[in-house]
Write a protein that holds these residues in place. Sequence first.
Motif, PDB file in Angstrom:
ATOM      1  N   GLU A  12      -3.870  -4.537  -6.675  1.00 38.27           N
ATOM      2  CA  GLU A  12      -4.482  -4.280  -5.198  1.00 38.27           C
ATOM      3  C   GLU A  12      -3.749  -3.251  -4.336  1.00 38.27           C
ATOM      4  N   GLN A  15      -5.197   0.150  -5.186  1.00 32.48           N
ATOM      5  CA  GLN A  15      -6.293   0.691  -4.536  1.00 32.48           C
ATOM      6  C   GLN A  15      -6.466   0.969  -3.104  1.00 32.48           C
ATOM      7  N   ARG A  16      -5.087   0.598  -2.591  1.00 32.90           N
ATOM      8  CA  ARG A  16      -5.299   0.981  -1.045  1.00 32.90           C
ATOM      9  C   ARG A  16      -4.749   2.286  -0.497  1.00 32.90           C
ATOM     10  N   SER A  17      -5.246   2.843   0.649  1.00 30.23           N
ATOM     11  CA  SER A  17      -4.812   3.980   0.948  1.00 30.23           C
ATOM     12  C   SER A  17      -3.564   4.209   1.437  1.00 30.23           C
ATOM     13  N   GLU A  20      -3.137   2.505   4.885  1.00 26.56           N
ATOM     14  CA  GLU A  20      -3.238   0.731   4.684  1.00 26.56           C
ATOM     15  C   GLU A  20      -1.826   0.525   4.316  1.00 26.56           C
ATOM     16  N   LEU A  21      -1.282   1.111   3.403  1.00 27.79           N
ATOM     17  CA  LEU A  21       0.042   0.696   2.760  1.00 27.79           C
ATOM     18  C   LEU A  21       1.191   0.612   3.770  1.00 27.79           C
TER      19      LEU A  21
END
Length: 156
Positions: A12, A15-17, A20-21
């Motif tokens: 997951e 898949q995050r930008s 977002e992280l």
Amino acid sequence: MKAASLADIKRELKQRSPEELLTICLRLGRFKKDNKELLTYLLFEAGNEQSYIKLLKEDIDDMMEEINMSHLYYVKKGLQKIVRSLNKSLRYSGQKQTEVDARLYFCQRIQDSGIAINKHTTIKNLYHREIKRIEKALSSLHEDLQADYQYEIEKL
């Protein structure tokens, strides 16, 4: 709520930008002091392990100064507090050489402080348990480092 496995979390996170992280990490740091300490280690200390060892030694010195030496009960409680803090800090690093250095320093400080190790069973057991932890961590290091540290252990 059941926690997801590390593999699921890793998938997951991939898949995050980056934005977002960043948000996730900052939110994680707000919830527990341990999370914030781990993030601090990973961001600021992980690149320079020697400075982290120096920081751990300074923390040990500060906590040793705070121990109430009036009664062995208080000495025992103070030493247990240092061991808990040390275990937590070493868990962040995960490097065996850091563990050996910090635990050796702690044992040397106990001896230098003049604490009557053999007069209190719990203190004696705590001290010997730390030496066993040093020897266990030492066994996974390179042979040259083992020889260097073995001399220090013999002095204890």
